[in-house]
Structures are given as C-alpha cells and as structure tokens.
Design a protein around this motif. Structure first.
Motif, PDB file in Angstrom:
ATOM      1  N   GLY A 114       0.816  -1.211   0.000  1.00 22.96           N
ATOM      2  CA  GLY A 114       0.000   0.000   0.000  1.00 22.96           C
ATOM      3  C   GLY A 114       0.851   1.263   0.000  1.00 22.96           C
TER       4      GLY A 114
ATOM      5  N   ALA B 195       2.569   1.578  -3.341  1.00 25.71           N
ATOM      6  CA  ALA B 195       1.600   1.943  -4.389  1.00 25.71           C
ATOM      7  C   ALA B 195       1.281   3.432  -4.311  1.00 25.71           C
ATOM      8  CB  ALA B 195       0.330   1.120  -4.240  1.00 25.71           C
ATOM      9  N   GLU B 196       1.128   3.920  -3.077  1.00 27.00           N
ATOM     10  CA  GLU B 196       0.779   5.329  -2.900  1.00 27.00           C
ATOM     11  C   GLU B 196       1.854   6.245  -3.481  1.00 27.00           C
ATOM     12  OE1 GLU B 196      -1.213   8.058   0.424  1.00 27.00           O
ATOM     13  OE2 GLU B 196      -1.712   6.011  -0.023  1.00 27.00           O
TER      14      GLU B 196
ATOM     15  N   ASN C 254      -8.483   4.912   2.637  1.00 30.05           N
ATOM     16  CA  ASN C 254      -7.647   4.019   1.821  1.00 30.05           C
ATOM     17  C   ASN C 254      -8.403   3.454   0.621  1.00 30.05           C
ATOM     18  OD1 ASN C 254      -5.444   4.395   3.359  1.00 30.05           O
ATOM     19  ND2 ASN C 254      -5.814   2.617   4.682  1.00 30.05           N
ATOM     20  N   MET C 255      -9.668   3.094   0.855  1.00 34.12           N
ATOM     21  CA  MET C 255     -10.430   2.449  -0.209  1.00 34.12           C
ATOM     22  C   MET C 255     -10.579   3.372  -1.421  1.00 34.12           C
ATOM     23  SD  MET C 255     -14.241   0.903  -0.041  1.00 34.12           S
ATOM     24  CE  MET C 255     -15.000   2.406  -0.614  1.00 34.12           C
ATOM     25  N   TYR C 256     -10.838   4.652  -1.172  1.00 30.34           N
ATOM     26  CA  TYR C 256     -11.012   5.596  -2.273  1.00 30.34           C
ATOM     27  C   TYR C 256      -9.700   5.823  -3.008  1.00 30.34           C
ATOM     28  CZ  TYR C 256     -15.300   6.487   0.307  1.00 30.34           C
ATOM     29  OH  TYR C 256     -16.473   6.339   0.960  1.00 30.34           O
ATOM     30  N   ARG C 257      -8.629   5.866  -2.218  1.00 27.03           N
ATOM     31  CA  ARG C 257      -7.321   6.050  -2.855  1.00 27.03           C
ATOM     32  C   ARG C 257      -7.019   4.866  -3.769  1.00 27.03           C
ATOM     33  NH1 ARG C 257      -4.913   8.513   2.020  1.00 27.03           N
ATOM     34  NH2 ARG C 257      -4.206   6.477   2.687  1.00 27.03           N
ATOM     35  N   ALA C 258      -7.278   3.654  -3.235  1.00 29.16           N
ATOM     36  CA  ALA C 258      -7.005   2.443  -4.028  1.00 29.16           C
ATOM     37  C   ALA C 258      -7.858   2.446  -5.297  1.00 29.16           C
ATOM     38  CB  ALA C 258      -7.291   1.204  -3.197  1.00 29.16           C
ATOM     39  N   LEU C 259      -9.098   2.891  -5.139  1.00 24.28           N
ATOM     40  CA  LEU C 259     -10.017   2.933  -6.280  1.00 24.28           C
ATOM     41  C   LEU C 259      -9.513   3.910  -7.345  1.00 24.28           C
ATOM     42  CD1 LEU C 259     -12.696   1.500  -6.805  1.00 24.28           C
ATOM     43  CD2 LEU C 259     -13.885   3.528  -5.990  1.00 24.28           C
TER      44      LEU C 259
ATOM     45  N   MET D 122       2.151   5.252  -7.611  1.00 21.30           N
ATOM     46  CA  MET D 122       1.061   5.442  -8.577  1.00 21.30           C
ATOM     47  C   MET D 122       0.872   6.901  -9.008  1.00 21.30           C
ATOM     48  SD  MET D 122      -0.128   2.622  -9.541  1.00 21.30           S
ATOM     49  CE  MET D 122      -1.721   2.838 -10.277  1.00 21.30           C
TER      50      MET D 122
ATOM     51  N   PHE E 158      -6.404   4.868  -7.781  1.00 28.21           N
ATOM     52  CA  PHE E 158      -5.197   4.313  -8.390  1.00 28.21           C
ATOM     53  C   PHE E 158      -5.561   3.269  -9.443  1.00 28.21           C
ATOM     54  CE2 PHE E 158      -2.812   5.160  -4.188  1.00 28.21           C
ATOM     55  CZ  PHE E 158      -2.651   6.485  -4.557  1.00 28.21           C
ATOM     56  N   LEU E 159      -6.540   2.425  -9.093  1.00 25.68           N
ATOM     57  CA  LEU E 159      -6.936   1.352 -10.004  1.00 25.68           C
ATOM     58  C   LEU E 159      -7.514   1.926 -11.298  1.00 25.68           C
ATOM     59  CD1 LEU E 159      -7.235  -1.771 -10.173  1.00 25.68           C
ATOM     60  CD2 LEU E 159      -9.591  -1.447  -9.474  1.00 25.68           C
TER      61      LEU E 159
END
Lengths: 113, 483
Positions: B297, B300-301, B449-454, B304, B456-457
């Motif tokens: 994580g 990735a942060e 975190n979930m929004y950030r991951a979203l 990305m 990035f994806l």
C-alpha cells in the motif's frame, strides 16, 4: 513462405482447397463438396466456412472470381478459385500425404505376420 | 414451417451484425445467402435435419464472432483507414545515440557532482557543469537547426525547456514591486506556455518527437518522491533514472514506431519509479535512522501518483491529436465532438488546478505576494470540473455514436479513456464533497484508503487504455515504407 507451403494443412483447409481444385465454386457449393469429399466427417457451419475463406484470401491461396454458375435471382453470390500459390500448397500437401502413406505401407509390409 | 424458416433466416441475418465491421462488409451478404440455401435444403430433408443445422449454425456463432473480433484485434484491421501516419524510416544508430545523449549527459552530471566529497569543490564543479550543460544544449539546438530539426533533436528540447524554466523560477521570490512581480510572472508563464505549445506542435508533426520531448517530464515527476531518501541512495537512483531514460530514448529513436514507443515510455517510468518508491518507503530520515520494510500500500501510494501524472502528461498530446484526427474523419459533427471533448478535458484539468492553486499552494502564493490578486473559490473549481466533465461526456458519446459502425473495438475506449481520469478525480467529490487535483499527493492524504485504491486502479486502467488507444489511432509502421 516455403515453410507455410510444406507445413501440414488442417484437414478443413485441405478439403476447401481440394474442393476448389477442379473449378471455382461459391460458398454453398464448397460446403457441399467438402462434406462429400470428407465422407460426411467435415460439415462446416456458415461462419466457420467464411472464417476459413477469409484466412485463405489473406494468405493469397484463393481469390474471388465471377460465379461460374450465375443464378439470375442471386446476384450477390461470389465464387472462389485457387491461386497458383494455393495450388502449390495443395500439391505439396498431397505429396506429403503420399510420402506418409508410402512410408507407412513400407513399414507395415515389412512387419512379420 | 415457412414462417419458421423466414424467422430463422431473419434472426441469423440480424446476428450477422455482431461480426466485426470489415468482416461483415465483406462476407455478410454471402453468408446470409449460403445460410438461406442450407436451411431450404434441410427443410426438404425433414424437421430433424432442420433442427441439427440450426443448432450447428447458432451454437458455433459466438465462437466464430469472437474469433473474428480477436483476429481484428491482433491484426491491422482494427486501425481505421485514413488515420494519419508518418513517413519515417527506422532511426540509425547514430541518431539513436544523439537522442539518448542529453539523458546520458545528465547521468554523467549526477555522477560527477555526487562523487565530489569536498562541498566547496562540489559547488564550483556543479556550477561549471551546469554552465557546460547549458552551453551544450544551445550548441546542439544550433546544430539541429542546421540539420533541419531531425527527429532525435526533440530529445533535447525537453531538457532545454527544463533548464529555461529553472532559470526563470529561481529569482521569483525576490521581487517586491507590482511591476516586477508581473514581469516575473510572465517570465514564469511564458516558458511554460511556449513549452506546452511546442510539445503539442511536435506531437502533431510526429508523435515520436512529442514523446521524446516529453520524457524529461516523467523524470521530473520522480524527484519529489526522493525527498526523504538519504543522499547516498538518491545519487544512484537519479543516475538509474537518467540512464534508463537514455536507453529508452535510444530504442524509441531506433524503432521509430509510436505503437511500441508508448509502451516503452510507460515501462521506463515503471522501472524508474519502483526502486524510488521502495527506497522512499524503506529508508526514512524522519524519524532519524528509522528503517521499515515497505508495505504494498505504501509503495503503491508513492508510485502510482507520479506514474499516472507523468504518463498522462506524456500521453496527453499524442492521444489528443489522435482523437482529433479520428474525429476529423467523421465530418463536421466529428470535429465538433472532438473539440468539445478536448476542451472539456482542459477545463476539467484547470478546475482541478484551480482548487490546488487555492489550497495546496496558498503558502507559495503568499511568498510570491500575489495571493491578493488571485482569489479562486470552491464553487468556481467545482463548476469547472463538472462543466468540463459534462463537455467530455457529450463529445465522447457523440463521437462514439459516429464511429460505432466503423469500429466498435475502438469506440469503447474512446468513451472510456477521456472519462476515466476526470471520473477518478471526481470520486472524492462524491464521497467527501471536495475536488482532488489529479496527481497531487497532499489532497489524497485526506481520503480513506479504499477511495485512494479505487482512484489508483481507475488511473492505472486509464493509462493502459490510453496507451492502447494511441496504438489504435495511429497507423501501423507497415505503411510507412510505402509513403
């Protein structure tokens, strides 16, 4: 190109080319001829036949010609004929099959009964 | 029975529309005729034969359609006729060397500066090297001008732009009078606008040149990530960054194929960024001497955002021109749709920066003393973001409608590609009711975190789809020799 000509053809491709060997034919006639030549083992659906035709056209083994048996009510029918390259491919495949058969016959006749 | 036969033939004819356009144009009429003949014959043979033939034809259809779509996807058929192509031959090894040289020079500059242990000597040699570099850039520009601007020379323009920008920013904070501030502002804005204009012009002339010129942007994006990395490690990371870019620039010039160059640039950015993100995550000097293995994580942060932002800026002009050429082939409506889409993207982007300018850089603005003349607000930013997005939506959909019959495969990314990034940036607006500037990490810290991951994806998908769209919008190299 030599590799393409000498490599084994699929049975379906071989029969399509063989069906066009004596004279040009349209799609429906090719389907019927292939079924006949393969003694009913290979029956094409229309989609499969035209997929194969497209690849053979791209490879330059067959070409489009005017329908040898034009039907006055069916102006959209197109016929396909073997090109020189296509004919060489069929002949090369026939030679390959003959050679296989000769080898196989020679080996089986030598084997003790 | 006759009604049933007619119905089956009708269904089959409609289903033929699912084949790819080119295949359909070439064979659909014949296929319909053959199918009709087959069905008529089987009807005469009896109902069982009719059922068997229908089963064979319809059961095999999905596979046949998929096979033809895949064939188009792999081959050159998916490329629209009439898209521009660039009559270029492969670059020579000499040209490739010249394209890689500015990156190599910076790599050497880093090695020499880093190798100096005496700080005074390092400072003096740094100034001398910087002067030599700048003089070298000017000499090369003169040489490329005399050689009628060959494609490899684009590799130097980006560095010239960076050096000019550096010199124009440095004296910024020392101006106090209003006239001086305006002059300083112009000196900052004009090189940026000139650089952006040159980049877009080059990308239109030859996308390879645009890509070569934009490559330093990718390098630039990785520098902030190295902020807290110890000097001894940072030195090698920077060297690796420039060396890799040099290799990429050389291969791009040698291959001279935009369809491969796009992936090479994105791949280079990944190879450069991953070790940097790892180093930043592992070696901390805040708190002093703290080492911890990175989590996926964390990496990735850090990875990305620069990867997405750098990639987007590099691909942007090429994708933009590709869309423009594509839209132009669909008449006035196509041109209008493309303009709407491109302007929408620009307005959306300005909206994001408007917010960023207002909040993230307030301190910077105060330091410059121009915060009293620039007063953006949240409503303006949100309106620009939403308005831009609406323009992209309308333009994108109308372009898809126009191009759908010609190329379905390309039409889908055409609507998704321009939408994905603004949508990714808009997500926080839906969840947290504020705008996130694309590619800037300060604001992302506020998100769950979930929004950030979203984000990035979606961003990664967007970049890959953009790359793919570029490869489809430009002609394959096979046509170049014929030109």
């Amino acid at each position: 190109m030599k590799a393409q000509l000498t490599s084994p053809l699929t049975e379906a491709t071989f029969f399509i080319l063989l069906s066009l060997s004596p004279a040009p034919k349209h799609g429906y006639a090719i389907m019927k001829e292939v079924k006949l030549l393969s003694q009913g083992r290979i029956v094409f659906s229309t989609g499969t036949l035209y997929g194969a035709i497209r690849r053979l056209l791209e490879q330059g083994w067959i070409k489009r010609v005017s329908d040898p048996e034009p039907n006055p009510t069916d102006r959209e029918r197109k016929a396909y004929a073997l090109t020189d390259r296509g004919r060489r491919a069929v002949n090369a495949e026939i030679e390959r099959l003959k050679s296989l058969v000769t080898t196989a016959e020679g080996r089986t006749s030598e084997s003790p009964s | 029975m006759n009604h049933l036969v007619r119905f089956v033939i009708y269904v089959y004819s409609r289903a033929l529309g699912l084949y790819p356009r080119r295949f359909r144009d070439e064979f659909a009429v014949e296929m319909r005729t053959v199918f009709r003949d087959t069905i008529r014959e089987t009807v005469a043979e009896g109902p069982w034969s009719f059922i068997v033939v229908c089963g064979r034809e319809f059961m095999g259809m999905p596979f046949n359609i998929w096979r033809e779509i895949w064939h188009e996807f792999q081959g050159q058929e998916a490329v629209m006729p009439g898209t521009p192509f660039f009559p270029l031959k492969n670059g020579t090894w000499g040209e490739s060397f010249w394209a890689g040289l500015p990156h190599l020079l910076f790599a050497i500059f880093v090695v020499i500066s880093g190798a100096m242990t005496n700080p005074r000597l390092a400072a003096i040699s740094g100034i001398i090297l910087a002067f030599l570099l700048f003089a070298g850039l000017l000499v090369t520009i003169y040489y490329t001008w005399r050689s009628h601007w060959p494609a490899w020379s684009a590799s130097w323009y980006g560095y010239v732009g960076l050096v000019v920008l550096l010199f124009s920013i440095l004296p910024y904070q020392y101006h106090v009078g209003i006239a001086e501030r305006i002059f300083a502002g112009l000196r900052f804005v004009l090189p940026v606008l000139t650089g952006a204009g040159l980049l877009y012009w080059l990308s239109r002339r030859n996308p390879i040149e645009g890509l070569l010129m934009a490559m330093p942007v990718i390098i630039l994006y990785w520098f902030p990530v190295m902020e807290f990395v110890p000097n001894s490690i940072r030195f090698w990371l920077i060297f690796w960054l420039f060396l890799l870019s040099a290799l990429a620039a050389m291969i791009i010039t040698r291959l001279n194929d935009i369809r491969k160059a796009v992936w090479l640039v994105l791949g280079t950015s990944i190879l450069s960024g991953l070790p940097i993100a790892y180093a930043r995550t592992y070696w901390h000097n805040i708190p002093e001497g703290h080492f911890s293995p990175p989590t996926i994580g964390q990496m990735a942060e850090l990875f990305m955002l620069p990867w997405l932002a750098g990639g987007a800026l590099v691909l942007g002009p090429i994708l933009g021109w590709g869309l423009w050429f594509f839209g132009r082939k669909h008449g006035r409506a196509g041109r209008f749709s493309t303009i709407l889409m491109i302007f929408g993207m620009v307005i959306n982007l300005i909206g994001h920066f408007n917010h960023w300018w207002a909040f993230g850089h307030q301190t910077y603005l105060n330091a410059l003393g121009i915060s009293d003349v620039y007063r953006p607000n949240e409503t303006t930013a949100l309106s620009m973001v939403s308005g831009g997005l609406a323009m992209v939506l309308v333009g994108g959909f109308s372009l898809v409608i126009l191009s759908w019959r010609q190329n379905k495969l390309l039409s889908i990314p055409l609507i998704l590609v321009p939408l994905a990034l603004p949508l990714a940036a808009m997500l926080p607006t839906y969840f947290g009711n504020y705008v996130i500037p694309a590619g800037l990490s300060f604001e992302f810290a506020r998100l769950a975190n979930m929004y950030r991951a979203l984000i990035f994806l979606i961003g990664a998908l967007w970049l890959v789809m953009s790359g793919w769209t570029v490869t489809r919008l430009y002609h394959p190299p096979i046509n170049r020799e014929a030109a």
